[in-house]
Design a protein around this motif. Structure first.
Motif, PDB file in Angstrom:
ATOM      1  N   TYR A   1       0.975  -1.213  -0.174  1.00 37.08           N
ATOM      2  CA  TYR A   1      -0.167   0.170  -0.193  1.00 37.08           C
ATOM      3  C   TYR A   1       0.902   1.162  -0.625  1.00 37.08           C
ATOM      4  CZ  TYR A   1      -3.253  -3.439   1.383  1.00 37.08           C
ATOM      5  OH  TYR A   1      -4.093  -4.086   1.541  1.00 37.08           O
ATOM      6  N   GLY A   2       0.733   2.105  -1.017  1.00 33.87           N
ATOM      7  CA  GLY A   2       1.355   3.571  -0.858  1.00 33.87           C
ATOM      8  C   GLY A   2       0.913   3.845  -1.846  1.00 33.87           C
ATOM      9  N   SER A   3       1.667   5.291  -2.052  1.00 34.10           N
ATOM     10  CA  SER A   3       1.143   6.382  -3.062  1.00 34.10           C
ATOM     11  C   SER A   3       2.532   6.700  -4.271  1.00 34.10           C
ATOM     12  CB  SER A   3       1.119   7.586  -2.376  1.00 34.10           C
ATOM     13  OG  SER A   3       1.932   8.115  -1.792  1.00 34.10           O
ATOM     14  N   THR A   4       1.946   7.190  -5.628  1.00 34.45           N
ATOM     15  CA  THR A   4       2.839   7.205  -6.604  1.00 34.45           C
ATOM     16  C   THR A   4       3.589   8.755  -6.340  1.00 34.45           C
ATOM     17  OG1 THR A   4       1.151   7.949  -7.783  1.00 34.45           O
ATOM     18  CG2 THR A   4       1.481   5.483  -8.091  1.00 34.45           C
ATOM     19  N   PRO A   5       4.665   8.748  -7.375  1.00 32.07           N
ATOM     20  CA  PRO A   5       5.059  10.476  -6.862  1.00 32.07           C
ATOM     21  C   PRO A   5       3.624  11.562  -7.532  1.00 32.07           C
ATOM     22  CG  PRO A   5       6.959   8.595  -8.289  1.00 32.07           C
ATOM     23  CD  PRO A   5       5.518   7.832  -8.143  1.00 32.07           C
ATOM     24  N   ALA A   6       2.868  10.943  -7.977  1.00 26.95           N
ATOM     25  CA  ALA A   6       1.938  11.512  -8.251  1.00 26.95           C
ATOM     26  C   ALA A   6       0.810  11.668  -7.409  1.00 26.95           C
ATOM     27  CB  ALA A   6       0.980  11.185 -10.161  1.00 26.95           C
ATOM     28  N   GLY A   7       0.789  11.481  -6.207  1.00 27.52           N
ATOM     29  CA  GLY A   7      -0.564  11.378  -5.724  1.00 27.52           C
ATOM     30  C   GLY A   7      -0.862  10.645  -4.955  1.00 27.52           C
ATOM     31  N   GLN A   8      -1.315   9.314  -6.194  1.00 29.52           N
ATOM     32  CA  GLN A   8      -2.366   8.115  -6.264  1.00 29.52           C
ATOM     33  C   GLN A   8      -2.104   7.031  -5.389  1.00 29.52           C
ATOM     34  OE1 GLN A   8      -1.057   7.615 -10.518  1.00 29.52           O
ATOM     35  NE2 GLN A   8      -3.328   8.325 -11.117  1.00 29.52           N
TER      36      GLN A   8
END
Length: 143
Positions: free
Chosen positions: A50-57
């Protein structure tokens, strides 16, 4: 310009949390057969990141075909033939499978060992100039 094309192919996730769950294998995606067990695999681990991409997704990434493993030093079979070495590694895997079945429910059909193989690697503690022989044992996680 070439560097920006390479960056477009990279998928990056900032990890917030990880866990795993056991599920029936999906053909063509998971490990479905164990040559050690001589049959179909009942359940495989699927790692969830679980996490987020550099674009914030926000994302939940499922990782398949990742089995936990351990290395056991194996200096006893340095000068044996490949057939004898295979017999030796199979005996180790059978011994571990029996011990883990005794630890758990005696009537359980649960699989513990997926398989094993001989590998050459350097020990991780201290300085070692050469590689040594290890048995790499793949396990199914305990649920």
């Amino acid at each position: 310009m070439e560097n920006s094309q390479d960056d477009a192919r990279i998928f990056s996730v900032r990890i917030v949390s990880m866990d795993y769950h056991m599920a029936p294998p999906i053909p063509d995606l998971d490990i479905c057969y164990s040559s050690f067990q001589g049959g179909m695999v009942k359940e495989v681990p699927i790692i969830r990141i679980y996490g987020s991409t550099p674009a914030g997704q926000k994302t939940c990434l499922h990782v398949h075909q990742a089995l936990p493993y351990l290395f056991v030093p194996c200096t006893d079979i340095m000068h044996q033939s490949p057939k004898e070495a295979d017999t030796y590694t199979r005996a180790i895997a059978i011994g571990i499978e029996k011990a883990l079945k005794l630890k758990g429910n005696a009537g359980s059909k649960r699989q513990h060992v997926h398989g094993c193989s001989l590998v050459r690697a350097k020990k991780i503690y201290g300085y070692h100039s050469s590689e040594e022989l290890f048995v790499k044992i793949f396990l199914y996680p305990d649920t």
